[in-house]
Design a protein around this motif. Structure first.
Motif, PDB file in Angstrom:
ATOM      1  N   UNK A 153      36.230  44.234  48.899  1.00 40.29           N
ATOM      2  CA  UNK A 153      35.781  44.268  47.507  1.00 40.29           C
ATOM      3  C   UNK A 153      34.544  43.396  47.311  1.00 40.29           C
ATOM      4  N   UNK A 154      34.530  42.225  47.937  1.00 43.06           N
ATOM      5  CA  UNK A 154      33.366  41.334  47.830  1.00 43.06           C
ATOM      6  C   UNK A 154      32.126  42.013  48.397  1.00 43.06           C
ATOM      7  N   UNK A 179      41.996  36.242  40.441  1.00 43.49           N
ATOM      8  CA  UNK A 179      43.050  35.884  41.388  1.00 43.49           C
ATOM      9  C   UNK A 179      43.751  37.092  41.959  1.00 43.49           C
ATOM     10  N   UNK A 180      44.665  36.813  42.846  1.00 43.48           N
ATOM     11  CA  UNK A 180      45.408  37.871  43.525  1.00 43.48           C
ATOM     12  C   UNK A 180      46.169  38.736  42.532  1.00 43.48           C
ATOM     13  N   UNK A 181      46.673  38.153  41.442  1.00 38.27           N
ATOM     14  CA  UNK A 181      47.448  38.922  40.482  1.00 38.27           C
ATOM     15  C   UNK A 181      46.566  39.888  39.713  1.00 38.27           C
ATOM     16  N   UNK A 182      45.301  39.496  39.482  1.00 39.58           N
ATOM     17  CA  UNK A 182      44.409  40.360  38.732  1.00 39.58           C
ATOM     18  C   UNK A 182      43.824  41.474  39.592  1.00 39.58           C
ATOM     19  N   UNK A 183      43.544  41.153  40.865  1.00 40.36           N
ATOM     20  CA  UNK A 183      42.779  42.108  41.656  1.00 40.36           C
ATOM     21  C   UNK A 183      43.562  42.782  42.750  1.00 40.36           C
ATOM     22  N   UNK A 184      44.441  42.064  43.437  1.00 40.65           N
ATOM     23  CA  UNK A 184      44.994  42.580  44.685  1.00 40.65           C
ATOM     24  C   UNK A 184      46.453  42.955  44.615  1.00 40.65           C
ATOM     25  N   UNK A 228      39.401  50.506  45.736  1.00 38.42           N
ATOM     26  CA  UNK A 228      38.727  51.031  44.547  1.00 38.42           C
ATOM     27  C   UNK A 228      39.247  50.389  43.272  1.00 38.42           C
ATOM     28  N   UNK A 229      40.554  50.190  43.195  1.00 38.38           N
ATOM     29  CA  UNK A 229      41.136  49.552  42.012  1.00 38.38           C
ATOM     30  C   UNK A 229      40.645  48.115  41.875  1.00 38.38           C
ATOM     31  N   UNK A 230      40.643  47.385  42.979  1.00 41.73           N
ATOM     32  CA  UNK A 230      40.203  45.998  42.947  1.00 41.73           C
ATOM     33  C   UNK A 230      38.734  45.893  42.550  1.00 41.73           C
ATOM     34  N   UNK A 231      37.898  46.759  43.136  1.00 48.08           N
ATOM     35  CA  UNK A 231      36.476  46.738  42.797  1.00 48.08           C
ATOM     36  C   UNK A 231      36.273  47.064  41.320  1.00 48.08           C
ATOM     37  N   UNK A 232      37.034  48.030  40.802  1.00 47.40           N
ATOM     38  CA  UNK A 232      36.914  48.389  39.392  1.00 47.40           C
ATOM     39  C   UNK A 232      37.238  47.192  38.501  1.00 47.40           C
ATOM     40  N   UNK A 233      38.303  46.456  38.819  1.00 45.50           N
ATOM     41  CA  UNK A 233      38.686  45.304  38.005  1.00 45.50           C
ATOM     42  C   UNK A 233      37.645  44.199  38.092  1.00 45.50           C
ATOM     43  N   UNK A 234      37.082  44.000  39.285  1.00 41.19           N
ATOM     44  CA  UNK A 234      36.030  42.997  39.433  1.00 41.19           C
ATOM     45  C   UNK A 234      34.795  43.409  38.640  1.00 41.19           C
ATOM     46  N   UNK A 235      34.459  44.682  38.696  1.00 42.60           N
ATOM     47  CA  UNK A 235      33.297  45.174  37.930  1.00 42.60           C
ATOM     48  C   UNK A 235      33.519  44.964  36.435  1.00 42.60           C
ATOM     49  N   UNK A 239      31.191  42.583  34.046  1.00 46.08           N
ATOM     50  CA  UNK A 239      30.336  43.208  33.045  1.00 46.08           C
ATOM     51  C   UNK A 239      30.898  43.183  31.626  1.00 46.08           C
ATOM     52  N   UNK A 240      32.219  43.104  31.503  1.00 46.48           N
ATOM     53  CA  UNK A 240      32.825  43.166  30.171  1.00 46.48           C
ATOM     54  C   UNK A 240      33.728  41.988  29.856  1.00 46.48           C
ATOM     55  N   UNK A 241      33.919  41.123  30.830  1.00 52.09           N
ATOM     56  CA  UNK A 241      34.717  39.933  30.567  1.00 52.09           C
ATOM     57  C   UNK A 241      36.146  40.059  31.065  1.00 52.09           C
ATOM     58  N   UNK A 242      36.799  38.899  31.164  1.00 56.55           N
ATOM     59  CA  UNK A 242      38.141  38.852  31.721  1.00 56.55           C
ATOM     60  C   UNK A 242      39.181  39.446  30.782  1.00 56.55           C
ATOM     61  N   UNK A 243      38.960  39.367  29.484  1.00 51.90           N
ATOM     62  CA  UNK A 243      39.912  39.973  28.557  1.00 51.90           C
ATOM     63  C   UNK A 243      39.970  41.483  28.770  1.00 51.90           C
ATOM     64  N   UNK A 244      38.811  42.089  28.950  1.00 52.45           N
ATOM     65  CA  UNK A 244      38.775  43.530  29.202  1.00 52.45           C
ATOM     66  C   UNK A 244      39.440  43.869  30.533  1.00 52.45           C
ATOM     67  N   UNK A 245      39.253  42.981  31.531  1.00 48.93           N
ATOM     68  CA  UNK A 245      39.880  43.218  32.828  1.00 48.93           C
ATOM     69  C   UNK A 245      41.403  43.190  32.714  1.00 48.93           C
ATOM     70  N   UNK A 246      41.940  42.224  31.961  1.00 52.16           N
ATOM     71  CA  UNK A 246      43.391  42.146  31.783  1.00 52.16           C
ATOM     72  C   UNK A 246      43.927  43.388  31.081  1.00 52.16           C
ATOM     73  N   UNK A 247      43.170  43.903  30.131  1.00 47.43           N
ATOM     74  CA  UNK A 247      43.618  45.109  29.433  1.00 47.43           C
ATOM     75  C   UNK A 247      43.627  46.323  30.358  1.00 47.43           C
ATOM     76  N   UNK A 248      42.709  46.338  31.323  1.00 45.12           N
ATOM     77  CA  UNK A 248      42.601  47.481  32.236  1.00 45.12           C
ATOM     78  C   UNK A 248      43.518  47.373  33.444  1.00 45.12           C
TER      79      UNK A 248
END
Length: 475
Positions: A153-154, A179-184, A228-235, A239-248
């Motif tokens: 992903x990096x 972290x691992x819970x958000x991405x992996x 792909x899922x991890x890269x999407x969450x990192x993107x 680009x939209x912030x961590x709140x948006x990442x948690x929602x997704x």
């Protein structure tokens, strides 16, 4: 075997396996990595039903007698005694599952001979996929997969002009840490994919080679999907912030599953074997069917029941002098300045195995930041020493905080309930963190006599001898 003839046989096996499923239920409910476990017994039953019409001609094996089977079920008593004090001890769960598999295959051999044992072996062994992996194996496989996903992903983030660094399972962005819970955590779909691949291979009665190809295809499909899922969450985070990442986060996980499973099914259809060998059975009742009647099944079931009754009597005998304590709950400071909910990650919940957990934060009148977590362990799901193994002095150093000192205990009385808190002081650079920790048992058993309760195998067995189990606790 006629419908009436196999009913005692099926009832006996269903009841002993139901007891194990009840033991595994808390892992399936608490740990998202094994949430697919609820479906495994039903899928195994479907596979048995799939093989039933093609069973070979029964050739009963008299060497497997009633005494042998009763002795096998007699081993449930020591297993259940240990499980009651240590419900989360995976070694015991595996021994329990393997014992029932051996017992089930032995019953099949007694009724139908070695041919029946071989014919029905895979659906029975399939139940093992619902048992949580041994901790060491899980850490080696899953953690390495997570690191691999984070590393790829990096690299992809660099190609997309997103500055990212990998630190183990953590991906560092300029906006913060993913972290691992958000991405992996989506790597857990690899285990679900493995289960589905094994199921489809048996459903279509593939050869061993085709089953291996299907399992490999599942892994090769699941891993890129998770990247792909991890890269999407990192993107999204970049680009939209961590709140948006948690929602997704949850939606992205569902998309991975909805893509991976149909693709795996498509591979199975390409490999589908059209010719299936059929066996024919006699319609007459055989001697093996007469042997396994309701009387025999009831006798065997009494051994399994004795294990449950004996276990309960053992612990109740040690709990006769236990003291029922006041049960309390938390009045959350919802009106405080800056009050906000704190997420307890899936990984943390799975590690703590708590039945109820909530975290909040707020600011006091002096602008000090407070965080409070309330966790509850119901009886029967966890050992009494589980919460004691996750004290702040053990867990916080793993987040980079150093224990500076442990102060004298802080004693408070709230509405007549005396609460005693352990008081720690941690440091991380110039930051100082004060931690107050209280563990409360709603029903306190008699003194443990110096029982270590440190999670080691010796302390787990000592808890059995002392009749020490979780009677409900909060922290």
């Amino acid at each position: 075997m006629s419908g009436a003839a196999w009913l005692p046989f099926a009832t006996l096996l269903a009841l002993v396996w139901l007891q194990l499923c009840n033991q595994l239920r808390s892992d399936w409910a608490i740990n998202p990595q094994y949430s697919y476990g609820f479906a495994v017994p039903l899928l195994a039953a479907a596979l048995l039903w799939r093989r039933w019409p093609t069973r070979p001609e029964p050739q009963p094996d008299a060497r497997v007698n009633l005494g042998w089977l009763a002795g096998a079920l007699g081993l449930l008593l020591p297993l259940r005694l240990i499980e009651e004090a240590n419900p989360e001890w995976r070694l015991m769960l595996w021994l329990h599952a393997l014992l029932l598999i051996a017992f089930t295959l032995a019953v099949l051999q007694r009724v139908g001979g070695a041919a029946w044992r071989r014919h029905f072996a895979f659906p029975i062994l399939f139940l093992l996929v619902a048992v949580p992996w041994p901790v060491m194996l899980e850490q080696v496989v899953i953690q390495n997969l997570m690191r691999g996903v984070a590393g790829v992903t990096v690299e992809l983030a660099g190609l997309a002009n997103i500055s990212a660094l990998r630190h183990g399972n953590v991906i560092e962005l300029s906006q913060g840490l993913v972290g691992v819970d958000e991405a992996c955590s989506g790597v857990r779909s690899v285990q679900t994919t493995l289960m589905v691949a094994l199921f489809l291979g048996e459903l279509y009665l593939f050869t061993a080679a085709r089953r291996a190809v299907l399992v490999l295809a599942g892994v090769l499909v699941a891993l890129p999907a998770n990247v792909g899922r991890t890269f999407f969450l990192v993107w999204v985070a970049a680009n939209r912030g961590f709140d948006a990442m948690h929602r997704a986060h949850d939606g992205a996980g569902m998309i991975v599953i909805s893509l991976v499973l149909p693709m795996l099914w498509g591979v199975a259809l390409l490999l589908q074997k059209t010719a299936v060998k059929n066996f024919h059975t006699r319609s007459a009742t055989t001697a093996s069917e007469r042997w396994l009647n309701w009387r025999s099944a009831g006798l065997l079931l009494s051994f399994a029941g004795f294990a449950e009754i004996g276990t309960e009597l053992w612990y109740r005998a040690h709990e006769r002098d236990s003291v029922v304590r006041t049960r309390w709950t938390v009045a959350w400071p919802t009106a405080a300045n800056g009050f906000a909910e704190l997420e307890i990650s899936d990984t943390a919940r799975a590690m703590l195995r708590c039945d109820l957990g909530r975290g909040v934060s707020w600011l006091d009148a002096r602008a000090n930041q407070w965080r409070m977590f309330f966790l509850r362990w119901e009886p029967g799901h966890n050992s009494a020493q589980l919460a004691k193994g996750h004290t702040p002095d053990i867990c916080l150093p793993g987040t980079g905080h150093q224990l500076r000192m442990e102060h004298a205990h802080a004693r408070l009385e709230v509405q007549g309930v005396p609460l005693e808190f352990r008081h720690y002081e941690f440091g991380a650079g110039t930051r100082t963190l004060f931690v107050f920790y209280c563990l409360w048992e709603d029903r306190a058993a008699q003194p443990s006599g110096g029982l270590a309760e440190d999670g080691t195998q010796s302390s787990r067995l000592a808890a059995v001898r002392a009749g020490r189990r979780n009677l409900r606790s909060e922290e």
